[in-house]
Design an enzyme around this catalytic site. Structure first.
Site, PDB file in Angstrom:
ATOM      1  N   ASP A  51      51.924  21.014  64.472  1.00 17.31           N
ATOM      2  CA  ASP A  51      52.794  21.999  64.075  1.00 17.31           C
ATOM      3  C   ASP A  51      54.233  21.565  64.643  1.00 17.31           C
ATOM      4  O   ASP A  51      54.276  20.998  65.837  1.00 17.31           O
ATOM      5  CB  ASP A  51      52.448  23.525  64.535  1.00 17.31           C
ATOM      6  CG  ASP A  51      53.368  24.522  63.732  1.00 17.31           C
ATOM      7  OD1 ASP A  51      52.730  25.418  62.861  1.00 17.31           O
ATOM      8  OD2 ASP A  51      54.496  24.463  63.737  1.00 17.31           O
ATOM      9  N   ILE A  52      55.169  21.608  63.745  1.00 17.49           N
ATOM     10  CA  ILE A  52      56.613  21.402  63.964  1.00 17.49           C
ATOM     11  C   ILE A  52      57.078  21.912  65.219  1.00 17.49           C
ATOM     12  O   ILE A  52      58.165  21.455  65.839  1.00 17.49           O
ATOM     13  CB  ILE A  52      57.148  20.741  62.638  1.00 17.49           C
ATOM     14  CG1 ILE A  52      58.476  19.969  62.997  1.00 17.49           C
ATOM     15  CG2 ILE A  52      57.988  22.175  62.365  1.00 17.49           C
ATOM     16  CD1 ILE A  52      59.132  19.545  61.837  1.00 17.49           C
ATOM     17  N   ASN A 105      47.823  33.065  58.287  1.00 13.58           N
ATOM     18  CA  ASN A 105      48.709  34.185  57.867  1.00 13.58           C
ATOM     19  C   ASN A 105      48.710  34.371  56.322  1.00 13.58           C
ATOM     20  O   ASN A 105      48.998  33.237  55.657  1.00 13.58           O
ATOM     21  CB  ASN A 105      50.195  33.739  58.174  1.00 13.58           C
ATOM     22  CG  ASN A 105      50.342  33.864  59.804  1.00 13.58           C
ATOM     23  OD1 ASN A 105      49.299  34.580  60.566  1.00 13.58           O
ATOM     24  ND2 ASN A 105      51.008  33.067  60.411  1.00 13.58           N
ATOM     25  N   GLY A 132      53.160  36.949  57.360  1.00 14.74           N
ATOM     26  CA  GLY A 132      53.792  35.985  58.195  1.00 14.74           C
ATOM     27  C   GLY A 132      53.775  34.456  57.531  1.00 14.74           C
ATOM     28  O   GLY A 132      53.927  33.472  58.234  1.00 14.74           O
ATOM     29  N   HIS A 167      46.677  27.010  55.008  1.00 13.52           N
ATOM     30  CA  HIS A 167      46.817  26.257  56.345  1.00 13.52           C
ATOM     31  C   HIS A 167      46.221  27.329  57.610  1.00 13.52           C
ATOM     32  O   HIS A 167      46.450  28.393  57.547  1.00 13.52           O
ATOM     33  CB  HIS A 167      48.229  25.825  56.656  1.00 13.52           C
ATOM     34  CG  HIS A 167      49.265  26.854  56.712  1.00 13.52           C
ATOM     35  ND1 HIS A 167      49.920  27.284  55.716  1.00 13.52           N
ATOM     36  CD2 HIS A 167      49.825  27.540  57.751  1.00 13.52           C
ATOM     37  CE1 HIS A 167      50.898  28.017  55.930  1.00 13.52           C
ATOM     38  NE2 HIS A 167      50.661  28.268  57.375  1.00 13.52           N
ATOM     39  N   LEU A 168      45.403  26.714  58.293  1.00  7.61           N
ATOM     40  CA  LEU A 168      44.784  27.367  59.330  1.00  7.61           C
ATOM     41  C   LEU A 168      45.375  26.924  60.601  1.00  7.61           C
ATOM     42  O   LEU A 168      45.572  25.748  60.837  1.00  7.61           O
ATOM     43  CB  LEU A 168      43.014  27.347  59.306  1.00  7.61           C
ATOM     44  CG  LEU A 168      42.478  27.656  60.316  1.00  7.61           C
ATOM     45  CD1 LEU A 168      42.321  29.224  60.838  1.00  7.61           C
ATOM     46  CD2 LEU A 168      40.857  26.985  60.468  1.00  7.61           C
ATOM     47  N   HIS A 169      45.787  27.853  61.311  1.00  5.40           N
ATOM     48  CA  HIS A 169      46.418  27.505  62.718  1.00  5.40           C
ATOM     49  C   HIS A 169      45.561  27.392  63.781  1.00  5.40           C
ATOM     50  O   HIS A 169      44.786  28.341  64.033  1.00  5.40           O
ATOM     51  CB  HIS A 169      47.528  28.572  63.170  1.00  5.40           C
ATOM     52  CG  HIS A 169      48.453  28.818  62.448  1.00  5.40           C
ATOM     53  ND1 HIS A 169      50.045  28.229  62.623  1.00  5.40           N
ATOM     54  CD2 HIS A 169      49.015  29.432  61.314  1.00  5.40           C
ATOM     55  CE1 HIS A 169      50.628  28.638  61.785  1.00  5.40           C
ATOM     56  NE2 HIS A 169      50.277  29.293  60.744  1.00  5.40           N
TER      57      HIS A 169
HETATM   58  P1  5GP Z   1      53.171  29.972  58.367  1.00 10.34           P
HETATM   59  O1  5GP Z   1      54.233  30.947  58.992  1.00 10.34           O
HETATM   60  O2  5GP Z   1      53.232  29.970  56.981  1.00 10.34           O
HETATM   61  O3  5GP Z   1      51.708  30.539  58.794  1.00 10.34           O
HETATM   62  O4  5GP Z   1      52.939  28.825  59.248  1.00 10.34           O
HETATM   63  C1  5GP Z   1      53.847  27.856  58.672  1.00 10.34           C
HETATM   64  C2  5GP Z   1      53.738  26.863  60.230  1.00 10.34           C
HETATM   65  O5  5GP Z   1      53.907  25.344  59.681  1.00 10.34           O
HETATM   66  C3  5GP Z   1      54.709  27.064  61.083  1.00 10.34           C
HETATM   67  O6  5GP Z   1      54.170  27.489  62.286  1.00 10.34           O
HETATM   68  C4  5GP Z   1      55.715  25.960  61.053  1.00 10.34           C
HETATM   69  O7  5GP Z   1      56.296  25.606  62.233  1.00 10.34           O
HETATM   70  C5  5GP Z   1      54.900  24.897  60.480  1.00 10.34           C
HETATM   71  N1  5GP Z   1      55.785  24.006  59.578  1.00 10.34           N
HETATM   72  C6  5GP Z   1      56.977  24.477  58.712  1.00 10.34           C
HETATM   73  N2  5GP Z   1      57.228  23.342  58.392  1.00 10.34           N
HETATM   74  C7  5GP Z   1      56.791  22.225  58.776  1.00 10.34           C
HETATM   75  C8  5GP Z   1      56.902  20.684  58.738  1.00 10.34           C
HETATM   76  O8  5GP Z   1      57.566  20.084  57.978  1.00 10.34           O
HETATM   77  N3  5GP Z   1      55.994  19.960  59.382  1.00 10.34           N
HETATM   78  C9  5GP Z   1      55.196  20.418  60.336  1.00 10.34           C
HETATM   79  N4  5GP Z   1      54.247  19.594  60.885  1.00 10.34           N
HETATM   80  N5  5GP Z   1      54.854  21.812  60.549  1.00 10.34           N
HETATM   81  C10 5GP Z   1      55.710  22.621  59.736  1.00 10.34           C
END
Ligand code: 5GP
Ligand code: ZN
Length: 112
Positions: free
Chosen positions: A30-31, A85, A91, A98-100
């Site tokens: 994650d970035i 999410n 969120g 995607h799965l965190h």
């Molecule tokens: P969500 O909020 O949709 O569950 O999670 C999206 C996740 O993607 C966030 O934790 C965010 O930091 C990550 N993310 C967003 N843009 C990028 C990107 O360009 N590269 C990477 N590696 N992660 C990203």
């Protein structure tokens, strides 16, 4: 899906720290990590959310990769968290499933 960032990462058009690529999914760092280990496990195919994902074998693949990564990162014994999410109030900020995988520190509950 031309403007989907996770499609672009899956195709190699956009850079990411790739941790694993196998079958129909990939895992990246994650970035904006929220824990010492914060990986995203992503189907390579564009699937928007859980509603689109159910009934497709890819969910099993995504979770299997997460469990394997948790073991490889030394989290299996310590414990970790898997989060998907869903939609705006859930969120979800990137509309590609995607799965965190979060771990490496004690995680609090309930989430915000
Ligand atoms: P969500 O909020 O949709 O569950 O999670 C999206 C996740 O993607 C966030 O934790 C965010 O930091 C990550 N993310 C967003 N843009 C990028 C990107 O360009 N590269 C990477 N590696 N992660 C990203
Ligand atoms: Zn996509």
């Amino acid at each position: 899906m031309n403007d989907c960032i996770f499609c672009k990462i899956a195709s190699g058009e956009m850079e990411a720290k790739l941790v694993k690529k196998e079958g129909n999914c990939l895992a990246i760092e994650d970035i904006n990590p929220q824990a010492p280990v914060h990986l995203l496990i992503i189907p390579a195919e564009h699937i928007q959310d859980m509603s689109e994902a159910v009934g497709k074998g890819v969910l099993e693949e995504v979770f299997a990769m997460a469990v394997l990564l948790a073991e490889e990162k030394g989290l299996a014994e310590r414990g970790y968290r898997l989060v998907i999410n869903c939609g705006e109030e859930g969120g979800q900020t990137v509309p590609h499933l995607h799965l965190h995988l979060l771990g490496g520190r004690p995680l609090t509950w309930p989430p915000g």
